[in-house]
Design an enzyme around this catalytic site. Structure first.
Site, PDB file in Angstrom:
ATOM      1  N   ASP A 107      -8.262  -0.817   5.540  1.00 30.72           N
ATOM      2  CA  ASP A 107      -8.755  -0.518   4.202  1.00 30.72           C
ATOM      3  C   ASP A 107      -7.626   0.147   3.424  1.00 30.72           C
ATOM      4  O   ASP A 107      -7.233   1.279   3.726  1.00 30.72           O
ATOM      5  CB  ASP A 107      -9.968   0.413   4.309  1.00 30.72           C
ATOM      6  CG  ASP A 107     -10.597   0.739   2.959  1.00 30.72           C
ATOM      7  OD1 ASP A 107      -9.983   0.435   1.921  1.00 30.72           O
ATOM      8  OD2 ASP A 107     -11.707   1.307   2.961  1.00 30.72           O
ATOM      9  N   HIS A 108      -7.115  -0.558   2.406  1.00 31.63           N
ATOM     10  CA  HIS A 108      -5.950  -0.055   1.682  1.00 31.63           C
ATOM     11  C   HIS A 108      -6.271   1.181   0.844  1.00 31.63           C
ATOM     12  O   HIS A 108      -5.364   1.873   0.377  1.00 31.63           O
ATOM     13  CB  HIS A 108      -5.372  -1.152   0.785  1.00 31.63           C
ATOM     14  CG  HIS A 108      -3.877  -1.131   0.697  1.00 31.63           C
ATOM     15  ND1 HIS A 108      -3.137   0.033   0.653  1.00 31.63           N
ATOM     16  CD2 HIS A 108      -2.973  -2.135   0.664  1.00 31.63           C
ATOM     17  CE1 HIS A 108      -1.861  -0.248   0.575  1.00 31.63           C
ATOM     18  NE2 HIS A 108      -1.715  -1.559   0.589  1.00 31.63           N
ATOM     19  N   ARG A 109      -7.544   1.494   0.644  1.00 28.57           N
ATOM     20  CA  ARG A 109      -7.893   2.719  -0.072  1.00 28.57           C
ATOM     21  C   ARG A 109      -7.568   3.948   0.768  1.00 28.57           C
ATOM     22  O   ARG A 109      -7.351   5.036   0.229  1.00 28.57           O
ATOM     23  CB  ARG A 109      -9.384   2.714  -0.429  1.00 28.57           C
ATOM     24  CG  ARG A 109      -9.812   1.592  -1.356  1.00 28.57           C
ATOM     25  CD  ARG A 109     -11.327   1.555  -1.515  1.00 28.57           C
ATOM     26  NE  ARG A 109     -12.000   1.353  -0.236  1.00 28.57           N
ATOM     27  CZ  ARG A 109     -13.322   1.294  -0.095  1.00 28.57           C
ATOM     28  NH1 ARG A 109     -14.116   1.428  -1.153  1.00 28.57           N
ATOM     29  NH2 ARG A 109     -13.856   1.104   1.097  1.00 28.57           N
ATOM     30  N   VAL A 110      -7.550   3.764   2.087  1.00 26.73           N
ATOM     31  CA  VAL A 110      -7.347   4.883   3.005  1.00 26.73           C
ATOM     32  C   VAL A 110      -5.987   4.794   3.692  1.00 26.73           C
ATOM     33  O   VAL A 110      -5.286   5.800   3.850  1.00 26.73           O
ATOM     34  CB  VAL A 110      -8.468   4.915   4.074  1.00 26.73           C
ATOM     35  CG1 VAL A 110      -8.276   6.083   5.030  1.00 26.73           C
ATOM     36  CG2 VAL A 110      -9.831   4.977   3.410  1.00 26.73           C
ATOM     37  N   PRO A 159     -10.618  -3.465  -0.120  1.00 23.59           N
ATOM     38  CA  PRO A 159      -9.321  -4.144  -0.164  1.00 23.59           C
ATOM     39  C   PRO A 159      -8.685  -4.234   1.223  1.00 23.59           C
ATOM     40  O   PRO A 159      -8.021  -3.313   1.690  1.00 23.59           O
ATOM     41  CB  PRO A 159      -8.493  -3.279  -1.109  1.00 23.59           C
ATOM     42  CG  PRO A 159      -9.092  -1.911  -0.988  1.00 23.59           C
ATOM     43  CD  PRO A 159     -10.557  -2.117  -0.740  1.00 23.59           C
TER      44      PRO A 159
END
Length: 430
Positions: free
Chosen positions: A402-405, A231
């Site tokens: 990276d929107h997960r991080v 993402p």
């Protein structure tokens, strides 16, 4: 029981590789961790070590042969086993004799199954690349070439079958290609003038298909995976770099080597990662892996593609050291002499297209890294200083994250730290 060793995926996205040198020989006793072979891909030369102990029963691939990832390359016999154990081991593993890849049509394959023995990776300094010459009477179609030599020959339009190798045993080595101008290798054949009328133009131009190199396949596969599974989100800033350009000019008057704007950018990226440690991390599937130092990948354009060697500990290097290290990595990247470990690791990348004069662009993340900074050209623009209209030099940068991080607030905090450092460039000297 005898173990079948298969050609492993030496680098992410690699679908074929070549045995450059067999280090172990038939009949040699091996302990776990002993070196088995030097394996060459289009990106690097690496050493492979065995994960099983035993005696080398048979080497299934000749030096210089390029084969698919997952194909068997050797059989290692267990204690007390002899030649009669090789056939049953290959049959039990469902392994046939590996098929050599022709230079014109490199094949692709899926990674080997879990039952195959995959040797461990050990970094090695790059060595001279060689190509096995075909046996006497062999046809041109059977010419075997290592990935790097085949890539260079393909890009320069050189027919390997027409060359006489100067390497050991008459092998074709990289220097044999370097002595041939690309224009001469691809010069058109003169033809007699024709009295026939010129052909009628087609309503639509016909394209010319071009075979994909292994590097282009890897780029397509990895970046498609990145764009579709990670993402992405983007944060853009406009940096005033007048003071940076003035300081750079002063540094270059006294420094032992010239430094570039990109060297300042790398130091500012490293400093921002230290200032905002929440951004210095990567996604690990079921965890987030956080770092303290700043290992940064630098995008380098090479013939036919792109490589991203990693510069280690940028936060602790001087500006001049950064300049020297980047130049050395870029030179070896373009020569195809990078080692595997130099293409791995890092939490962040920098892609600089400023030298091409671009105004703005966004980059695709290089997994598993969680950030990449796209750097555009520094150009003079109207700016406002304390309510007064003036002319300033502005550089646009865009962070892909990276929107997960990295959450939006963390990305904004990191960008603020980067802009602060790039607009106060003396921090790169401290």
């Amino acid at each position: 029981m005898a173990s079948v060793v298969r050609m492993p995926a030496a680098l992410a996205g690699v679908t074929e590789a070549a045995i450059q040198t067999w280090i172990a020989k038939p009949g040699q006793q091996l302990a776990v961790g002993d070196l088995l072979a030097e394996i060459e891909t289009e990106k690097a030369v690496v050493e492979y070590a065995t994960e099983v102990a035993g005696t080398v029963g048979r080497l299934l691939v000749d030096e210089g042969d390029s084969i698919e990832v997952g194909a068997p390359i050797a059989v290692i016999l267990a204690a007390g086993e002899g030649e009669d154990a090789i056939g049953p081991a290959l049959t039990a593993a469902g392994a046939a004799a590996p098929e050599r890849l022709e230079p014109a049509e490199p094949a692709a394959a899926e990674p080997a199954s879990a039952e195959a023995v995959a040797p461990a990776v050990v970094a090695t300094p790059p060595t001279e690349v060689s190509v096995a010459s075909p046996p006497s009477g062999a046809s041109a179609a059977r010419l075997v070439a290592s990935p790097i030599v085949r890539r260079l020959a393909r890009e320069r339009g050189i027919d390997l079958a027409a060359l006489t190798g100067t390497g050991p045993g008459g092998r074709i080595v990289r220097r044999d290609l370097d002595g041939i101008p690309a224009a001469a290798a691809t010069a058109p054949v003169a033809t007699a003038p024709s009295s026939a009328p010129p052909p009628t133009p087609a309503t639509a131009a016909a394209g010319t298909p071009e075979k994909l190199t292994g590097m282009r396949k890897a780029i397509a596969r990895r970046l498609t995976e990145s764009k579709t599974t990670v993402p992405h989100f983007y944060v853009t800033a406009h940096c005033r770099v007048d003071r940076l350009l003035a300081l750079r000019a002063q540094v270059n008057e006294a420094a032992p080597r010239k430094v570039s704007v990109n060297d300042f950018v790398l130091k500012a990226v490293a400093g921002a990662l230290v200032d905002v440690p929440a951004a210095n991390a990567i996604w690990g599937g079921d965890h987030i892996l956080r770092f303290t130092g700043a290992d940064i990948a630098v995008a380098v354009a090479v013939e036919g593609g792109l490589l991203t060697p990693v510069l280690r500990g940028v936060d602790s290097l001087s500006l001049v050291d950064v300049s020297a290290a980047v130049a050395e990595l870029a030179e070896r990247a373009r020569a195809g002499r990078l080692q595997q470990h130099e293409l791995e690791g890092g939490s962040f990348s920098v892609s600089n297209l400023g030298m091409y004069g671009v105004d703005d662009f966004s980059a695709i993340l290089n997994p598993p890294q969680s950030g990449i900074l796209a750097v555009s050209a520094a150009k003079q623009q109207p700016v406002v200083d304390d309510g007064v209209l003036a002319v300033g030099t502005v550089m646009t940068v865009t962070l892909s994250a990276d929107h997960r991080v990295i959450d939006g607030a963390v990305a904004a905090e990191w960008m603020t730290a980067f802009v602060r450092r790039i607009e106060n460039p003396v921090s790169a000297l401290l």
